[in-house]
Scaffold this active site. Structure first.
Site, PDB file in Angstrom:
ATOM      1  N   LEU A 196       0.868  -1.169   0.000  1.00  0.00           N
ATOM      2  CA  LEU A 196       0.000   0.000   0.000  1.00  0.00           C
ATOM      3  C   LEU A 196       0.907   1.223   0.000  1.00  0.00           C
ATOM      4  O   LEU A 196       2.004   1.191   0.574  1.00  0.00           O
ATOM      5  CB  LEU A 196      -0.897   0.027   1.247  1.00  0.00           C
ATOM      6  N   ASP A 197       0.460   2.303  -0.625  1.00  0.00           N
ATOM      7  CA  ASP A 197       1.258   3.533  -0.664  1.00  0.00           C
ATOM      8  C   ASP A 197       1.516   4.079   0.734  1.00  0.00           C
ATOM      9  O   ASP A 197       0.749   3.820   1.667  1.00  0.00           O
ATOM     10  CB  ASP A 197       0.530   4.616  -1.479  1.00  0.00           C
ATOM     11  N   TYR A 198       2.555   4.866   0.836  1.00  0.00           N
ATOM     12  CA  TYR A 198       2.960   5.511   2.085  1.00  0.00           C
ATOM     13  C   TYR A 198       1.790   6.225   2.763  1.00  0.00           C
ATOM     14  O   TYR A 198       1.612   6.141   3.972  1.00  0.00           O
ATOM     15  CB  TYR A 198       4.076   6.519   1.757  1.00  0.00           C
ATOM     16  N   THR A 222      -1.519   5.784   2.125  1.00  0.00           N
ATOM     17  CA  THR A 222      -2.770   5.027   2.117  1.00  0.00           C
ATOM     18  C   THR A 222      -2.948   4.246   3.422  1.00  0.00           C
ATOM     19  O   THR A 222      -1.993   3.693   3.957  1.00  0.00           O
ATOM     20  CB  THR A 222      -2.793   4.044   0.930  1.00  0.00           C
ATOM     21  N   HIS A 239       0.512   3.257  -7.890  1.00  0.00           N
ATOM     22  CA  HIS A 239      -0.337   4.459  -7.820  1.00  0.00           C
ATOM     23  C   HIS A 239      -1.530   4.360  -8.762  1.00  0.00           C
ATOM     24  O   HIS A 239      -2.054   5.377  -9.230  1.00  0.00           O
ATOM     25  CB  HIS A 239       0.468   5.727  -8.148  1.00  0.00           C
TER      26      HIS A 239
END
Length: 298
Positions: A134-136, A138, A221
């Site tokens: 998961l993104d930083y 999110t 992303h």
């Protein structure tokens, strides 16, 4: 000084590429990308011969991973995580915003797992490790493997699109009630479905939308780029947002809400959800309360 790990391949296996078989068998190269990197850097040998991306295993081989280590003192990361589910094979944790899942930084979810997840008692137990990213910025559900076999199987399930992922985002602007977004991302096909759940007026942004998202592919992303491409960027997105409409200091309004899949060891259909962040509840209090009351993952 080298960090060395060895693995004996069972004698009776169907011929398989090392790049596929080797995912999850080494503590120092859990993921498919980490294994590829180790092969590329010539850290892996098969029967004392340097392995390549084309190496085929036919059974009975001895695989060795040897990584040069820098000598330095390690600090222990103290970072409590909310554990949503855990058994001997896998775990599900809540990933907060503002922390990487893994990587070269000291503060990552991967580095914090050993203090939050129980060691498995299964024979091929290994250090708990995330099986997706998961993104930083999110928040939401993150799946963890606890054995070499579970890490390998869960990675394969993601590759085969056998894990259903549901996200929620707050987007900006006028939006259709539902749709399909197809976008080329870094030369690769990407696809997601969205459903508009709720819209509220906003003085600054005209309209804010609570949107349910179901990604089919898993590009870097992906949801952020796709929503930006249809002119409905995610609130708080400093990279893909509209320049004069970027909300500063409140975080990214993207939440990994649920994961649904067949448990690879029990064959039970499982569904895990992560509670919405407070910032979602402030904009859509009644709708978030309604969604929270639903027991399934849909």
């Amino acid at each position: 000084m080298n960090l060395t790990e060895t693995h004996s391949v069972p004698k009776f296996i169907t011929p398989i590429r090392l790049q596929e078989y080797g995912v999850g068998i080494f503590n120092s190269a859990f993921t498919k990308s980490a294994l590829k990197k180790a092969i590329k850097k010539k850290y892996i040998t098969v029967n004392n011969t340097i392995a390549t991306s084309g190496t085929i295993l036919r059974g009975g081989e001895q695989i060795c991973l040897s990584i040069p280590q820098k000598t330095h003192l390690y600090k222990k990361l103290i970072f409590p995580l909310q554990v949503i589910f855990e058994d001997e094979y896998l775990a599900v944790v809540y990933k907060p915003a503002g922390i990487l899942v893994s990587g070269n930084r000291f503060k990552t979810v991967a580095n914090a797992l050993s203090q939050n997840i129980e060691q498995s008692n299964v024979i091929d137990a290994t250090k708990p490790h995330p099986v997706h990213r998961l993104d930083y910025a999110t928040t939401g559900v993150l799946l963890i493997g606890k054995t070499n076999t579970s890490i390998r199987l869960l990675n394969k399930m993601f590759e085969n699109k056998e894990v259903k992922k549901v996200y929620y985002a707050v987007t900006i602007g006028e939006m259709k009630s539902k749709g399909e977004i197809i976008l080329d991302i870094d030369g690769k096909f990407s696809k997601s479905y969205y459903n508009l759940v709720k819209t509220v007026p906003s003085k600054r942004f005209n309209k804010l939308n609570l949107v349910k998202l179901e990604p089919v592919t898993g590009r870097r992303h992906q949801l952020r780029k796709q929503l930006s491409a249809i002119n409905n960027p995610i609130l708080g997105d400093a990279i893909y947002g509209i320049e004069n409409l970027i909300l500063q200091g409140k975080g990214l309004y993207l939440h990994a809400y649920s994961l649904s899949f067949k448990h690879p060891f029990t064959d039970e259909q499982v569904c895990f959800k992560a509670e919405f962040p407070k910032r979602f509840k402030k904009i859509f209090p009644s709708k978030i309360a309604e969604l929270t009351a639903i027991t399934n993952c849909n």
